[in-house]
Write an enzyme that holds these catalytic residues in place. Structure first.
Site, PDB file in Angstrom:
ATOM      1  N   LYS A 116      33.483  43.985  20.161  1.00 25.86           N
ATOM      2  CA  LYS A 116      32.365  43.096  20.470  1.00 25.86           C
ATOM      3  C   LYS A 116      32.299  41.896  19.525  1.00 25.86           C
ATOM      4  O   LYS A 116      31.878  40.812  19.918  1.00 25.86           O
ATOM      5  CB  LYS A 116      31.054  43.874  20.441  1.00 25.86           C
ATOM      6  N   LYS A 158      24.778  47.712  16.825  1.00 25.30           N
ATOM      7  CA  LYS A 158      25.484  48.133  18.041  1.00 25.30           C
ATOM      8  C   LYS A 158      26.901  48.556  17.682  1.00 25.30           C
ATOM      9  O   LYS A 158      27.510  47.996  16.763  1.00 25.30           O
ATOM     10  CB  LYS A 158      25.539  46.988  19.057  1.00 25.30           C
ATOM     11  N   GLY A 165      24.462  52.394  25.127  1.00 23.32           N
ATOM     12  CA  GLY A 165      23.432  52.833  24.192  1.00 23.32           C
ATOM     13  C   GLY A 165      23.936  53.698  23.060  1.00 23.32           C
ATOM     14  O   GLY A 165      23.179  54.015  22.141  1.00 23.32           O
ATOM     15  N   HIS A 208      17.076  42.392  30.801  1.00 28.36           N
ATOM     16  CA  HIS A 208      18.509  42.701  30.776  1.00 28.36           C
ATOM     17  C   HIS A 208      19.039  42.421  32.184  1.00 28.36           C
ATOM     18  O   HIS A 208      18.757  43.160  33.120  1.00 28.36           O
ATOM     19  CB  HIS A 208      18.698  44.165  30.398  1.00 28.36           C
ATOM     20  N   GLU A 275      27.021  41.287  30.704  1.00 31.31           N
ATOM     21  CA  GLU A 275      25.623  41.633  30.453  1.00 31.31           C
ATOM     22  C   GLU A 275      24.975  40.535  29.612  1.00 31.31           C
ATOM     23  O   GLU A 275      25.520  40.107  28.593  1.00 31.31           O
ATOM     24  CB  GLU A 275      25.534  42.985  29.756  1.00 31.31           C
ATOM     25  N   ARG A 292      34.930  47.541  33.281  1.00 26.80           N
ATOM     26  CA  ARG A 292      35.034  48.697  34.177  1.00 26.80           C
ATOM     27  C   ARG A 292      34.006  48.556  35.288  1.00 26.80           C
ATOM     28  O   ARG A 292      33.213  47.616  35.306  1.00 26.80           O
ATOM     29  CB  ARG A 292      34.759  49.981  33.403  1.00 26.80           C
TER      30      ARG A 292
END
Length: 641
Positions: A116, A158, A165, A208, A275, A292
Site C-alpha cells: 500500500k 493499516k 479490515g 466509503h 476504493e 481481485r
C-alpha cells in the site's frame, strides 16, 4: 482455452465460481481443508482435492499443496476467489511458472498495489488524490509516532499487504499508538504473512465508495460504476449498494476515470476495485486497490446485468472486454447484506459451532442468495464468519429495500449467533431509509441498531409453549392406543386437562400451564430441531428448550473470580502472570478467531491467581481462562474488545 478450473478458495465464492464455470462448459475442482471435507463447495464441484490442515496456513494458504492439487487434478487454470492467496504476488508468479493460468491480474500488478505504501506513490504519479499519511520504510514505533504527531490524531493504522479490515486500528491518542501497532502487526502477519504497516489521517464521517474496473490484455479498461460500502463494523463491510445514494453523474464519472487511470498505471488485467473515501464536499481520496473480485460484486452484476465471474474467465483466456465504456448499462438499484456468524450484542464477536437451523427461502423477483453453507454444517473458528450474502434489486432504492427485507425475514438461522436481527433493524432505520450514510453509521445509531436486551414478554412464552407442545415428537406411552395414558392430552382425574412445561431461552426461564386441547398456536415460522425449538420473534430467532432444574443445579459453575472465553478461538498472547496485580482495564489475554484479535481485559482491579491456558492453546466459548481475585472481594467480569 480453459477446460478445468481449480478454485483455491471455499464458501460462497467457491460455489459462485463453480456455477458460472459450469455454465461455460468448464469442469471445476474444489480444494478443502480437514474441517471442510463435507462443505457445500466440495459437493457442488466436479472433483475435490484434500488439503492436509485446518488452519489457513496449513490449507488454503499453502501454495505447494494448491499447485500439487492442480497438477494431480489436471487443472489448467486456478481461480483464487477473494481472501487467502487472491492478492499474493508470489502465488501469481508460482502459478505462471507452473504453466497454469491465474484468473486474476499479473504478479507485477498485484505487487504494485499489494504494497500500500508503494501504491500511494504510484497513485500520486497517476494524478489520483490521496489521504495525508505515512507510507515509509522505517517501521519503528518512533517513526509512526513522529508521523502521527505531524498529521494529527486521530490516525488509522493499516496493514500494508492486505485489506478486509485485518490489521486496521483507529488510534485516538498518542499513548495508544504502541499497543495498536503491536496488535495490528500480529493481525497483519496472521492474515497476509507480512506485518508492515502504514498510517493515514483518520477522516471524520467519510463515505466509503468504490469503483469496479475491468481490463483486458489489449490495453482496454472500463469502470462498471460504483458501490457504496460505508456501513461497516470492525472496518469490515456489512452492507453494500449500487449505485451510491446521492452520487451525481459528474462525480461518478470523475471517480470512474480516476480508477481507470490507476489501473492503467500498473498494467492491470482482469477484475479490480479502487476504493475511495468520499467526504461531504464531494472530494474523494484513494484508499487502496483490491486486485481481485470483491465480496460485494453481485450488486454491480444486478445494476449492469453482467456476470463478472464470466468476464474474468473470458479475459483470462485472452478475449477482449465484451463492452466499451459507453455500452456499460446502469439500471435501477441493488443492495447486498452479509449474513455473518457473529454476535452483534457483544461487539460483533465471531461465532462458531453447529448451524442447527439454516433455511434459505426461494428467491422471488429481484432477489438472490449467494451462500456456501447448509444446515448441519460446523462453522469453524479458522475462517471468515461469512455465511452468505442476500441481494435484492429493483427499479429504485425503496423497492430494493423492501425486497431485501422480505428475503431476510424469510431466512432462518439458529444454533449459533448471527447478525440477521441486526440487519433487519439496519434496513429499517430511518437514516438508512433516507440514504444518510457514512462509515460511522453503526456507532452513530447504536442505540437503535444494538438495543439492550429486555425480558421476553408473556406473549412470547405462551406462543413458544404452544408450539413446543404441538411439535413434541410422538412417543408411545402405552401398549394400548385407546388408553388415556397413550395421549398427550394433559388428562387429570377430577380436574381440567393441563400440560406443564418448564422452558428456558438463554438465561430466562418460564413455567407454563397450557391446555393441550386449545386452538393451535398461530403460525410463527417456529422450527424444531431435536430438543430445541427455534422461534422467530421481533427480528431475532430464539432457541427454546426444556429446563431441567436438577441438571442445572448440578452443572459446573465458574469459580469465584473466574474469567471465561467469550468465543471459540486460540490464545495468541498471555499478558499477565500469576501473582501479578492488575488495574481495571488491564489487558489479560489476546484471543484470535476468524483472523481477528480480541483483547480480554479486567473490568476492575485485582490479583491474577491462576492461568489455565497458554499461548497457542485453543479455547472454546465459556472456557475458564484465568482466576482473578478482585480487590475488595467484588465479583469480577471481563471487557472484550
Amino acid at each position: 482455452m480453459i477446460q478445468r478450473l481449480l478454485i483455491a478458495n471455499r464458501g460462497e465464492i467457491a460455489c459462485r465460481i463453480i456455477r458460472t464455470a459450469r455454465a461455460m462448459g468448464i469442469a471445476t475442482v474444489a480444494v478443502y481443508s480437514t474441517v471442510d471435507r463435507r462443505a457445500r463447495h466440495v459437493q457442488e464441484a466436479d472433483m475435490a482435492m484434500a488439503l492436509s490442515g485446518a488452519r489457513p496456513s496449513e490449507s488454503y494458504l499453502d501454495m505447494t499443496q494448491l499447485l500439487d492439487a492442480a497438477r494431480a487434478s489436471g487443472a489448467d487454470a486456478i481461480h483464487p476467489g477473494y481472501g487467502f492467496l487472491s492478492e499474493n504476488p508470489a502465488f501469481a508468479r508460482a502459478v505462471a511458472e507452473a504453466g497454469l493460468t491465474l484468473i486474476g491480474p499479473p504478479a507485477s500488478a498485484i505487487e504494485a498495489m499489494g504494497d500500500k505504501a508503494a501504491a500511494k506513490a504510484l497513485m500520486a504519479q497517476a494524478g489520483v488524490p490521496l489521504v495525508p499519511g505515512y507510507h515509509g520504510t522505517d517501521q519503528s514505533p518512533a517513526a509512526f509516532a513522529r508521523a502521527a504527531e505531524q498529521i494529527g490524531f486521530p490516525v488509522l493504522l493499516k496493514a500494508s499487504a492486505g485489506g478486509g479490515g485485518k490489521g486496521m486500528k483507529i488510534v485516538e491518542r498518542a499513548d495508544e499508538l504502541t499497543a495498536a501497532i503491536e496488535s495490528a502487526r500480529r493481525e497483519a502477519l496472521a492474515a497476509f504473512g507480512d506485518d508492515r504497516l502504514l498510517l493515514e489521517k483518520y477522516l471524520i464521517r467519510p463515505r466509503h465508495v468504490e469503483i469496479q474496473i475491468f481490463a483486458d490484455h489489449r490495453g482496454n479498461c472500463v469502470y462498471l460504476h460504483e458501490r457504496d460500502c460505508s456501513i461497516q463494523r470492525r472496518h469490515q463491510k456489512v452492507l453494500e449498494e449500487a449505485p451510491a445514494p446521492g452520487l451525481e453523474p459528474p462525480l461518478r464519472q470523475a471517480m470512474g476515470q480516476a480508477a481507470v487511470r490507476a489501473a492503467r498505471a500498473i498494467g492491470y488485467v482482469g477484475a479490480g476495485t479502487l476504493e475511495f473515501l468520499l467526504d461531504a464536499r464531494g472530494d474523494f481520496y484513494f484508499m487502496e486497490m483490491n486486485t481481485r473480485l470483491q465480496v460485494e460484486h453481485p450488486v454491480t452484476e444486478a445494476i449492469t446485468g453482467l456476470d463478472l465471474v464470466e468476464w474474468q474467465l473470458r479475459i483470462a483466456r485472452g478475449e477482449p472486454l465484451p463492452l466499451t465504456q459507453q455500452q456499460i448499462p446502469l439500471q435501477g438499484h441493488a443492495i447486498e447484506v452479509r449474513l455473518y456468524a457473529e454476535d452483534p450484542d457483544h461487539d460483533f464477536l465471531p461465532a462458531s459451532g453447529q448451524l442447527q437451523l439454516y433455511r434459505e427461502p426461494l428467491p422471488g423477483p429481484g432477489q438472490r442468495i449467494d451462500s456456501g453453507v447448509r444446515e448441519g454444517d460446523e462453522i469453524s473458528p479458522w475462517y471468515d464468519p461469512l455465511l452468505g450474502k442476500l441481494i435484492a434489486w429493483g427499479n429504485d432504492r425503496e423497492q430494493t429495500r423492501q425486497r431485501l427485507l422480505d428475503l431476510l425475514r424469510r431466512t432462518l438461522v439458529g444454533g449459533i449467533h448471527s447478525n440477521r436481527g441486526f440487519l433487519l433493524r439496519l434496513l429499517q432505520h430511518p437514516a438508512f431509509t433516507a440514504g444518510s450514510l457514512d462509515t460511522g453509521f453503526i456507532a452513530q445509531h447504536a442505540a437503535e441498531l444494538l438495543p439492550e436486551p429486555t425480558p421476553l414478554p408473556e406473549e412470547f412464552w405462551e406462543q413458544a409453549g404452544r408450539h413446543f407442545l404441538a411439535t413434541l415428537p410422538d412417543e408411545p406411552r402405552s401398549d394400548d392406543p385407546a388408553s388415556p395414558w397413550a395421549r398427550r392430552s394433559g388428562l387429570r382425574l377430577g380436574g381440567p386437562a393441563t400440560a406443564r412445561l418448564h422452558l428456558q431461552c438463554g438465561d430466562q426461564q418460564r413455567r407454563l400451564y397450557l391446555d393441550p386441547e386449545s386452538e393451535p398456536a398461530p403460525s410463527l415460522g417456529a422450527v424444531r430441531r431435536g430438543e430445541v425449538l427455534f422461534v422467530p420473534w421481533q427480528h431475532q430467532i430464539y432457541s427454546v428448550r426444556r429446563h431441567d432444574p436438577l441438571a442445572a443445579a448440578g452443572s459446573h459453575a465458574l469459580p469465584e473470580g473466574g474469567l471465561s472465553a467469550p468465543m471459540n478461538g486460540s490464545v495468541v498472547r498471555v499478558l499477565v502472570q500469576p501473582g501479578q496485580q492488575v488495574e481495571a482495564g488491564t489487558a489479560l489475554m489476546v484471543l484470535e478467531a476468524m483472523k481477528m484479535e480480541h483483547s480480554v481485559r479486567a473490568d476492575r482491579s485485582g490479583t491474577v491467581r491462576q492461568l489455565f491456558f497458554g499461548e497457542g492453546d485453543m479455547v472454546t466459548e465459556g472456557s475458564l481462562l484465568l482466576e482473578l481475585e478482585p480487590a475488595g472481594g467484588d465479583s469480577p467480569a471481563a471487557i472484550i474488545e
